[in-house]
Design a protein around this motif. Structure first.
Motif, PDB file in Angstrom:
ATOM      1  N   LYS A   1       0.801  -1.192  -0.129  1.00 56.96           N
ATOM      2  CA  LYS A   1       0.061  -0.056  -0.010  1.00 56.96           C
ATOM      3  C   LYS A   1       0.819   1.341   0.069  1.00 56.96           C
ATOM      4  O   LYS A   1       0.606   2.324  -0.838  1.00 56.96           O
ATOM      5  CB  LYS A   1      -1.157   0.010   1.157  1.00 56.96           C
ATOM      6  N   VAL A   2       1.792   1.299   0.831  1.00 55.49           N
ATOM      7  CA  VAL A   2       2.573   2.597   0.906  1.00 55.49           C
ATOM      8  C   VAL A   2       3.753   2.740  -0.180  1.00 55.49           C
ATOM      9  O   VAL A   2       4.033   3.758  -0.785  1.00 55.49           O
ATOM     10  CB  VAL A   2       3.611   2.475   2.309  1.00 55.49           C
ATOM     11  N   GLY A   3       4.039   1.399  -0.714  1.00 58.20           N
ATOM     12  CA  GLY A   3       4.942   1.432  -1.860  1.00 58.20           C
ATOM     13  C   GLY A   3       6.080   2.008  -1.640  1.00 58.20           C
ATOM     14  O   GLY A   3       6.770   2.680  -2.413  1.00 58.20           O
ATOM     15  N   LEU A   4       6.776   1.158  -0.464  1.00 60.61           N
ATOM     16  CA  LEU A   4       7.994   1.874  -0.083  1.00 60.61           C
ATOM     17  C   LEU A   4       9.102   1.866  -1.053  1.00 60.61           C
ATOM     18  O   LEU A   4      10.064   2.700  -1.076  1.00 60.61           O
ATOM     19  CB  LEU A   4       8.313   1.317   1.453  1.00 60.61           C
ATOM     20  N   PHE A   5       8.902   0.675  -1.930  1.00 63.16           N
ATOM     21  CA  PHE A   5      10.288   0.459  -2.659  1.00 63.16           C
ATOM     22  C   PHE A   5       9.704   0.424  -4.185  1.00 63.16           C
ATOM     23  O   PHE A   5      10.450  -0.016  -5.063  1.00 63.16           O
ATOM     24  CB  PHE A   5      10.731  -1.117  -2.654  1.00 63.16           C
ATOM     25  N   ASP A   6       8.571   1.311  -4.507  1.00 62.41           N
ATOM     26  CA  ASP A   6       8.071   1.352  -5.771  1.00 62.41           C
ATOM     27  C   ASP A   6       8.947   2.431  -6.508  1.00 62.41           C
ATOM     28  O   ASP A   6       9.343   3.366  -5.734  1.00 62.41           O
ATOM     29  CB  ASP A   6       6.496   1.694  -5.886  1.00 62.41           C
ATOM     30  N   ARG A   7       9.115   2.332  -7.842  1.00 65.70           N
ATOM     31  CA  ARG A   7       9.718   3.303  -8.467  1.00 65.70           C
ATOM     32  C   ARG A   7       8.964   4.686  -8.737  1.00 65.70           C
ATOM     33  O   ARG A   7       7.684   4.550  -9.085  1.00 65.70           O
ATOM     34  CB  ARG A   7      10.153   2.745  -9.738  1.00 65.70           C
TER      35      ARG A   7
END
Length: 374
Positions: A284-290
């Motif tokens: 959900k937070v997408g901490l490692f999304d580009r």
């Protein structure tokens, strides 16, 4: 000091000229006293030029008085403070719930939605230019300088740009109407952006602020994404800290008594809570999304990496992961203990059933042996 030195040189020169007048030279021409001219420039340096009483054939002499010894520090301090406040845009990040319905919020504020510049669907950016603000003129470049921005994330964060403290609740109420899982205590973090168009670099870091040439909508998105993730990470770390504390108390109790009284339902709840926290941080937070914006432009990539390093996002996630592994280890241990308890109970039940069966068999044998034959 400079003023007294000027007057001392002036009096000394007049005294010398007067002595020459008392002992005139026959070969010299008549003397003429030229007026004293004081030049006071607008700059702090004061220069006094004196043309003394000399014959016409003499070259006028000049006395240069430098008054830079005067203390003009208060002016420099005022200018520095004024420059520091000019172009400062306050930023406030909040984590107020566990989920926000972005579709309904976008539909309600359609006229304020900033058109997206990337394919990311976990946030929306809103621009408000019809609210009066004390920060008007300190905002974003060009036509954006009187606007306020709010970046709202699906996982529960809201980042406010150029909004005063007394205006915050007005904007947060817009978010609460579309929120679920409101927290009893809202989390907050403060930051700032300073605009300096003459900055040599694209950006420059500082304590609790970042200096940019200009702040545009993509800059708002980049800064909002990192601050939103950071404040959400604070919440999840606090949740895991609570579980670590609970397991620490269980372990202390086991150390004293040699057993524990946790029920299987409570343990399963802790398992679900630990797994959901880890899933929320990653998915959900997408901490490692580009970041698509940072991927397209190196300037935004530099801002993105700087803020992630400034807020120690990777290190904090590492600490969170370590704590979750501690919780997972304790969960496995307690599950084994509960399983052993269940196995022991089943074994005692089997022993009880076998005992009862043996007793019945012995009773039947004794009864049959005591029966009278017909």
């Amino acid at each position: 000091m400079g003023r007294w030195r000027a007057f001392s040189l002036l009096l000394n020169h007049i005294s010398t000229a007067s002595t020459k007048c008392l002992t005139p030279n026959k070969a010299s021409l008549p003397l003429r006293l030229t007026p004293l001219h004081l030049s006071l420039p607008s700059t702090p340096t004061l220069r006094v030029f004196l043309t003394s009483t000399r014959p016409f054939s003499a070259i006028p002499s000049r006395v240069l008085v430098d008054t830079t010894d005067y203390d003009y520090g208060y002016n420099n301090e005022f200018v520095a403070k004024e420059d520091e406040e000019t172009g400062k845009i306050p930023i406030k990040a909040y984590f107020l719930c566990t989920s926000i319905n972005l579709k309904s919020m976008q539909a309600e504020n359609l006229s304020n939605v900033v058109p997206p510049s990337s394919r990311s669907s976990n946030y929306i950016a809103l621009r408000y230019c019809d609210f009066p603000s004390e920060n008007a003129g300190l905002g974003v470049k060009g036509s954006l300088n009187s606007c306020r921005y709010m970046v709202v994330f699906q996982y529960g964060s809201a980042v406010l740009f150029n909004i005063e403290d007394h205006e915050v609740e007005t904007y947060l109420d817009l978010v609460r109407r579309h929120s679920s899982g409101l927290l009893p205590e809202m989390r907050k973090d403060d930051y700032a952006v300073k605009e300096k168009p003459l900055l040599d670099e694209d950006m420059k870091g500082g304590p609790d602020y970042i200096v940019l040439k200009t702040l545009d909508t993509d800059g708002v998105r980049i800064i909002g994404s990192v601050l939103g993730q950071s404040i959400a990470l604070d919440y999840f770390v606090s949740q895991v800290d609570g579980m670590v504390q609970e397991f620490a108390e269980i372990n202390r109790g086991m150390e004293k008594t040699g057993t524990f009284t946790m029920h299987k339902k409570k343990l399963l709840q802790l398992v679900g809570k630990a797994n959901s926290n880890l899933a929320d941080v990653i998915l959900k937070v997408g901490l490692f999304d580009r970041s698509d914006i940072a991927w397209r432009d190196a300037k935004y990539a530099q801002i993105y990496e700087y803020l992630r390093e400034e807020y120690e996002v990777t290190q904090r996630f590492g600490n969170l992961d370590f704590k979750l592994k501690f919780v997972e280890h304790n969960i496995h241990f307690l599950q084994e203990v509960l399983q052993n308890r269940k196995s022991d109970l089943l074994e005692w039940c089997i022993i009880g059933l076998l005992t009862i069966e043996n007793c019945i068999s012995i009773y039947e044998i004794v009864r049959d042996s005591n029966a009278v034959p017909l």
